[in-house]
Design a protein around this motif. Structure first.
Motif, PDB file in Angstrom:
ATOM      1  N   ARG A   1      35.752  29.505  41.643  1.00  0.00           N
ATOM      2  CA  ARG A   1      35.818  30.886  42.116  1.00  0.00           C
ATOM      3  C   ARG A   1      36.528  31.765  41.088  1.00  0.00           C
ATOM      4  NH1 ARG A   1      36.952  28.461  47.086  1.00  0.00           N
ATOM      5  NH2 ARG A   1      39.176  28.801  46.833  1.00  0.00           N
ATOM      6  N   GLU A   2      37.586  31.209  40.530  1.00  0.00           N
ATOM      7  CA  GLU A   2      38.309  31.951  39.501  1.00  0.00           C
ATOM      8  C   GLU A   2      37.402  32.202  38.294  1.00  0.00           C
ATOM      9  OE1 GLU A   2      41.046  33.417  39.359  1.00  0.00           O
ATOM     10  OE2 GLU A   2      41.304  33.757  37.203  1.00  0.00           O
TER      11      GLU A   2
ATOM     12  N   GLU B   1      34.159  32.415  38.294  1.00  0.00           N
ATOM     13  CA  GLU B   1      33.156  33.430  38.623  1.00  0.00           C
ATOM     14  C   GLU B   1      33.778  34.823  38.571  1.00  0.00           C
ATOM     15  OE1 GLU B   1      29.837  34.563  42.000  1.00  0.00           O
ATOM     16  OE2 GLU B   1      31.135  32.855  42.320  1.00  0.00           O
ATOM     17  N   SER B   2      35.014  34.901  39.042  1.00  0.00           N
ATOM     18  CA  SER B   2      35.697  36.194  39.001  1.00  0.00           C
ATOM     19  C   SER B   2      35.897  36.641  37.551  1.00  0.00           C
ATOM     20  CB  SER B   2      37.046  36.080  39.716  1.00  0.00           C
ATOM     21  OG  SER B   2      37.758  37.267  39.595  1.00  0.00           O
ATOM     22  N   GLN B   3      36.329  35.705  36.720  1.00  0.00           N
ATOM     23  CA  GLN B   3      36.530  36.035  35.307  1.00  0.00           C
ATOM     24  C   GLN B   3      35.207  36.402  34.646  1.00  0.00           C
ATOM     25  OE1 GLN B   3      39.382  36.308  33.857  1.00  0.00           O
ATOM     26  NE2 GLN B   3      40.669  35.511  35.480  1.00  0.00           N
TER      27      GLN B   3
ATOM     28  N   THR C   1      32.488  37.758  36.062  1.00  0.00           N
ATOM     29  CA  THR C   1      32.035  39.098  36.442  1.00  0.00           C
ATOM     30  C   THR C   1      32.890  40.163  35.755  1.00  0.00           C
ATOM     31  OG1 THR C   1      33.390  38.977  38.430  1.00  0.00           O
ATOM     32  CG2 THR C   1      31.088  38.409  38.654  1.00  0.00           C
ATOM     33  N   SER C   2      34.178  39.895  35.666  1.00  0.00           N
ATOM     34  CA  SER C   2      35.037  40.845  34.960  1.00  0.00           C
ATOM     35  C   SER C   2      34.611  40.970  33.499  1.00  0.00           C
ATOM     36  CB  SER C   2      36.491  40.387  35.018  1.00  0.00           C
ATOM     37  OG  SER C   2      36.958  40.402  36.329  1.00  0.00           O
TER      38      SER C   2
ATOM     39  N   MET D   1      38.110  32.447  29.121  1.00  0.00           N
ATOM     40  CA  MET D   1      38.754  31.736  30.222  1.00  0.00           C
ATOM     41  C   MET D   1      37.698  31.231  31.205  1.00  0.00           C
ATOM     42  SD  MET D   1      41.833  33.043  32.695  1.00  0.00           S
ATOM     43  CE  MET D   1      42.781  33.602  31.300  1.00  0.00           C
TER      44      MET D   1
ATOM     45  N   TRP E   1      39.470  43.718  35.326  1.00  0.00           N
ATOM     46  CA  TRP E   1      38.265  44.449  35.681  1.00  0.00           C
ATOM     47  C   TRP E   1      38.474  45.075  37.046  1.00  0.00           C
ATOM     48  CZ3 TRP E   1      34.530  46.568  33.328  1.00  0.00           C
ATOM     49  CH2 TRP E   1      33.407  47.012  34.032  1.00  0.00           C
TER      50      TRP E   1
ATOM     51  N   ASN F   1      33.937  37.709  46.331  1.00  0.00           N
ATOM     52  CA  ASN F   1      34.472  37.162  45.097  1.00  0.00           C
ATOM     53  C   ASN F   1      35.907  37.636  44.902  1.00  0.00           C
ATOM     54  OD1 ASN F   1      34.889  36.275  42.543  1.00  0.00           O
ATOM     55  ND2 ASN F   1      33.192  37.372  41.611  1.00  0.00           N
TER      56      ASN F   1
ATOM     57  N   VAL G   1      27.633  43.571  37.371  1.00  0.00           N
ATOM     58  CA  VAL G   1      28.767  43.472  38.263  1.00  0.00           C
ATOM     59  C   VAL G   1      29.081  44.852  38.818  1.00  0.00           C
ATOM     60  CG1 VAL G   1      29.718  41.528  37.029  1.00  0.00           C
ATOM     61  CG2 VAL G   1      30.359  43.831  36.350  1.00  0.00           C
TER      62      VAL G   1
END
Lengths: 541, 554
Positions: A120-121, A123-125, A127-128, A147, B171, B208, B539
């Motif tokens: 999950r982390e 995926e978050s990274q 998308t960011s 990362m 982000w 997310n 995104v």
């Protein structure tokens, strides 16, 4: 009505009145100065907003938090785990610093729950990172996407497909290229070409140079043809995945694997092996023999570096000194942390005492923050854990000299006068905390009533840590919602030395000025019925 | 202390002398200086220092307006090539704004405006900025920033403020957030989140990330600033504290007057799962730094945690009607109402609705008491046609919609005693609709009496805004039947003499970046601000754009 000022006009009079009133208020009530209303920006603010401060954040300090431990194992893991989770949660929500992942997570593999959290982390990274690339913030994108890639590669055995990883690689290549890391950009785009030789790179996003490198590598992949892999494991029948695609069971031969770096996963029940293999292709035979492991063992002490295991053992002993610094320096080096924090929990009568420490890598300083206590039911664990995190986080701003320690001994003689939990109470507590008693806990290892014996600062003088100790100037004000009381003003005793004559003169002047200012203000406010003030406009286009 | 008192005495005398001298001075008008920059479509779209070159432009009309009362105070028409103007004696005395209109052949080509301002004839200098762009088109929101590469200042797209973010989470893109206009003309953005795949409006979202920060957009600078990072918060040493205690997305934010807002419900990320939120928080922009966000009351929370509900401010008794919504599962559609009293800090729970519904529409009628709930999802694959009428004395069934719909856009048309409500578009069972319906729940014989028509674009989850000067409606954002964000905006002009009564003008152009579940609000410079949102194939966005819908003060 008498005009106090003659020959003027309402606007100018208003200015003068406001100046006097403001001065009086400033002098008479200095502590009551209000901060500016955010909805009413003054000229200074306006000028400041012309600066790009809002768009250019500083790099915050990187904090590494060791798992909360108990001194000499005298507190059940249930308690330390819950405190650990609460403290980490607070750190994650604190602004102005970056909380690094756990060492176990960095090492990869820490059980299915940790893996899911890591993905999950990632995926978050990811998308960011995509967003940052699209926004042209390439430096931040490099850090974020790298990362994401690291986490995904570390957990490759748990990925269903490679789409996120390959896309992260492609965007990472762009970010590397745009920040001038050409070799990294080349390596990354080449690996992307191995994984996805049929991509159509958008010219608006991918610079010509990257697209050229990609095309060349794709040609190389095609020219090399397929590889020929003979895959064996220490168990027959283990499932083989290449680039997350199921290929069969060991022992087996795969003849259609393209050239380049490939992700290989071999798994049999709870046992698995994962890693990157270099396929030579050109029809060459390659033998691959892997030894399956239980991934849950990866974070066992045997798999963790010796220095890390030793560091935690030393801390768990409750006794350490400057000899700890090489371990901490190594951990800082491996994690990239600027600060390393740890919390040691020990039984204190019917409570748990938690002693927070923080190490500053810049100069090797170790700070001991204020001890907090939890009751046995961990009532208010969130607020108390917030207090721990907030106290430790102040080290990023300032470390008071009287909190610097070089020799710590948290193990002292037990105080027989302090009450102890009965076995029934202990079982009841654990049942309450975790749903059932900890069957593995040895009743003989009943929590002791040891209390910290002493904490010494650099000059070897015991540090007096009292509840009403005030923080040093410059330390951030902690979360008021957490009920903390730091940050009270400190008054100068010399203010008691007063000169009555000057005091009367001063306050007399103030009284006269105040009376005049109030009268003037009232008068001028009544004058506001005069014609509306005008203004002039200048425009350039 | 001796020195302190002496210094104070001297200072008082000195300041009084200066004040007296100043009071005897002459008249001093304030000065307003405007710096123009622009956005042009040329070269793929770019910001320009000064006015962009608009082919065919021949006039620059400068108006000093009173936007609150809708009147022009002063006007100058100049040759566009003159490049400079001065208006020496403008009447102040209230809220003012400078509106700019570039014309060609007498027709408006591009417009822009400063934020609203007030002058007091105190000689103060007001430096303002106005962005000019083509009428009825979108443009990115720009601000003056220093280039990381060259170190030079230039205009660039503004993004949300990330100074308070954890460095690993740099982000700030989001969707499912809220945007509201403050009394000052700034815009407040609260919460939001980022989603994984599989999102369906009206159902618990695959999360997310959820956010709890509050961003304030200032049209004077073009910057977004997190509330907890304002200068006053920094000075007070409370940086980062003015944020929601609970991160949340698809929540409601309800204005309750005097720049105060009640935040209720929503969803929180719990390990990728959507966990409905029960907490209620109060945002008070006039409170001291560090205290601008607080719980509504100690231990006060919704009895049923929910998201995709509605929250309607009931003027008659100063309460908020929280209706319906969805809980932790997509079949957990809620059929209760809770009444929040922001002043008392209490919640009256457990009031039964006629039927469960989420992502429905709610409109307050002219009496300030009656709330009309319309449509929504009543189950995982069920779309409601029913409506219900909520008053302080109970809940009654209302007339039935001709078309079942959820995530539709509804509003009360005017205040002429006819309680006419319009509901536009929305998701239907597996698709979206362009139809709209009109009705009055208090006159069931006159409800939806064949007055339905169609707007230009079928969409669900769109925002609808009333332009302050012309009263025209603007529909912006939303999704199409494939759940792709809709780029086109359209203007609706109401003509009650015609049937169907709305004339649709699709000529508002398309967003620079299509956005679904963005948040839209009117800014003090007269433009629509569309923030964040779900971008197709990308995104969630961390920036914003203006829609320059032509809405002149006349």
């Amino acid at each position: 009505m008498t005009r106090l000022f003659t020959g003027g006009n309402s606007a100018a009079e208003m200015v003068s009145a406001v100046m006097v009133v403001a001065m009086v208020l400033f002098l008479a009530v200095p502590a009551a100065t209000e901060p500016p209303d955010p909805e009413e920006p003054n000229e200074e603010q306006q000028e400041e907003t012309d600066e790009p401060a809002a768009q250019e954040p500083e790099v915050p300090p990187r904090f590494y938090l060791l798992p909360v431990d108990s001194v000499e194992g005298e507190v059940t893991d249930i308690v330390t785990r819950r405190i650990n989770d609460a403290v980490r949660e607070r750190f994650e929500n604190l602004g102005g610093l970056e909380l690094l992942p756990t060492f176990e997570a960095m090492q990869g593999g820490a059980g299915s729950e940790a893996t899911a959290a890591a993905l999950r982390e990632a995926e978050s990274q990811y998308t960011s990172g995509i967003g940052l690339v699209n926004a042209g913030q390439y430096q931040e994108a490099v850090e974020t996407l790298q990362m994401a890639v690291n986490i995904l590669e570390d957990n490759i055995a748990d990925l269903d497909d490679l789409s996120i990883l390959t896309d992260a690689k492609a965007h990472l290549a762009v970010a590397y290229h745009q920040t001038g890391f050409d070799l990294d950009a080349r390596d990354t785009i080449e690996h992307f070409a191995h994984l996805n030789p049929d991509a159509d790179l958008d010219p608006d996003l991918y610079p010509d140079e990257l697209r050229r490198l990609y095309d060349e590598e794709v040609q190389r992949v095609k020219k090399a043809g397929d590889g020929h892999l003979n895959i064996e494991a220490d168990r027959d029948g283990a499932r083989v995945y290449i680039d997350t695609e199921y290929r069969g069971q060991t022992p087996m031969t795969v003849e259609d694997v393209g050239f380049g770096e490939r992700y290989l996963v071999v798994t049999d029940g709870d046992m698995q092996w994962s890693g990157v293999i270099q396929v030579r292709a050109r029809g060459q035979q390659q033998d691959i023999d892997v030894e399956l492991q239980d991934p849950d063992d990866v974070d066992s002490e045997d798999e963790l570096p010796g220095f890390y295991v030793d560091l935690r053992r030393i801390l768990q002993s409750g006794q350490f000194d400057t000899g700890l610094q090489p371990y901490l320096a190594e951990l800082a080096s491996q994690t990239g942390a600027d600060y390393i924090a740890w919390v040691l929990v020990m039984p204190e009568g019917r409570e748990y005492g938690a002693m927070p420490f923080v190490y500053r890598d810049e100069d090797g300083t170790i700070m001991q923050s204020r001890e907090v206590t939890f009751d046995r039911q961990l009532t208010g664990i969130r607020a108390t854990s917030n207090e721990i995190a907030d106290g430790v986080a102040t080290a990023t701003v300032f470390i008071p000299e009287n909190q610097i320690v070089t020799d710590v001994d948290l193990v002292g003689e037990p105080d027989d006068d302090e009450p102890r939990l009965t076995e029934e109470e202990r079982m009841a507590l654990e049942e309450q905390l975790d749903g059932e008693p900890d069957a593995e806990e040895d009743p003989a290892e009943e929590p002791s009533d040891d209390t910290p014996e002493m904490v010494r600062q650099q000059d070897d003088e015991p540090v007096a840590m009292t509840d009403d100790e005030e923080p040093a100037e410059g330390m951030p004000v902690p979360d008021q919602a957490a009920g903390q009381g730091m940050g009270a003003p400190v008054y100068d005793d010399s203010m008691d030395e007063r000169d009555n004559t000057m005091r009367y003169l001063g306050w007399g002047s103030l009284a006269v000025a105040t009376t005049g200012a109030v009268a003037t203000t009232v008068f001028l406010l009544m004058q506001r019925d005069s014609p509306a003030p005008g203004f002039e406009v200048e425009v350039e286009w | 202390m001796v020195n302190s008192v002496r210094q104070k005495a001297i200072a008082v005398v000195a300041v009084a002398a200066v004040a007296v001298a100043f009071g005897c001075g002459g008249d001093r008008d304030s000065r307003v200086s405007v710096d123009i920059f622009g956005w042009t479509d040329e070269g793929g779209g770019q910001f320009t220092e000064g006015l962009p070159s608009f082919p065919g432009a021949d006039e620059m009309v400068i108006q000093v307006t009173d936007p609150v009362n809708g009147r022009v105070v002063e006007e100058q028409t100049l040759d566009v090539n003159q490049r400079r103007a001065r208006m020496p004696e403008v009447t102040g005395g209230g809220t003012r704004r400078l509106d700019f209109e570039v014309r060609g052949g007498g027709e408006p080509i591009a417009t822009g405006a400063t934020p609203s301002f007030t002058v007091y004839g105190d000689g103060r200098y007001h430096g303002l900025r106005a962005m000019i762009s083509r009428v009825d088109q979108f443009a990115p929101v720009g601000s003056r920033q220093r280039s990381a590469e060259s170190g030079e200042f230039r205009f660039a797209e503004s993004t949300f403020d990330i100074r308070q973010y954890n460095h690993a989470e740099n982000w700030s893109g989001r969707m499912g957030h809220t945007a509201h206009t403050l009394d000052s003309g700034r815009v407040m953005i609260a919460g939001g989140g980022r989603l994984s795949t599989g999102y369906e409006p009206g159902a618990p979202p695959p999360l997310n990330k959820t956010l709890g920060d509050i961003q304030v957009f200032d049209p004077a600078s073009g910057y977004f600033t997190e509330l907890g990072a304002y200068d006053d918060a920094i000075e007070a040493g409370v940086t980062g504290q003015d944020r929601l205690a609970d991160d949340r997305v698809f929540h409601t934010v309800t204005p309750v007057g005097d720049d105060r807002f009640v935040v209720a419900g929503g969803f929180q990320n719990a390990g990728g799962e959507a966990q409905p939120v029960s907490s209620v928080e109060l945002i008070d922009m006039n409170a001291q730094p560090g205290q601008r966000v607080r719980p509504l009351g100690q231990g006060v929370q919704l009895q049923q945690a929910r998201g995709f509900h509605t929250a309607t401010w009931r003027e008659s008794d100063g309460t908020i009607v929280i209706a319906g919504g969805v809980g932790a599962a997509d079949d957990d559609i809620i059929d209760t109402i809770e009444i929040i009293d922001p002043e008392a800090g209490t919640i009256d729970s457990g009031i039964a609705m006629q039927s469960p519904r989420s992502s429905h529409s709610a409109v307050l009628l002219e009496d300030g008491e009656t709330v009309w709930l319309m449509g929504g999802k009543s189950g995982p694959n069920q779309v409601a046609t029913s409506t219900e009428v909520v008053t302080s004395s109970g809940v009654e069934p209302g007339p039935t919609l001709q078309q079942g719909r959820y995530a539709a856009s509804a509003l009360l048309l005017g205040d002429e005693g006819n309680n006419l409500v319009a509901i536009f578009g929305g998701f239907t069972d597996g698709s979206v609709t362009s139809s709209y319906e009109l009705g009055n729940p208090l006159r069931s014989d006159d409800f939806f009496s064949g007055a339905a028509g169609n707007v230009g674009v079928a969409r669900g989850g769109a925002d609808i805004v009333v332009l302050p000067q012309t009263g025209d409606l603007v529909i912006v954002g939303g999704y199409d039947a494939q759940m792709e964000p809709v780029a086109a905006a359209e203007r609706l002009q109401l003509d009650p003499e015609q049937l169907p009564p709305f004339h649709s003008d699709p000529g508002l152009g398309e967003m620079v970046h299509p956005r679904g579940d963005a948040a839209t609000a009117m800014v003090g410079n007269g433009r629509l601000l569309i923030t964040g949102g779900d971008a197709p194939g990308e995104v969630e966005r961390n920036d914003a754009e203006y829609l320059n819908a032509y809405d002149p003060v006349e």
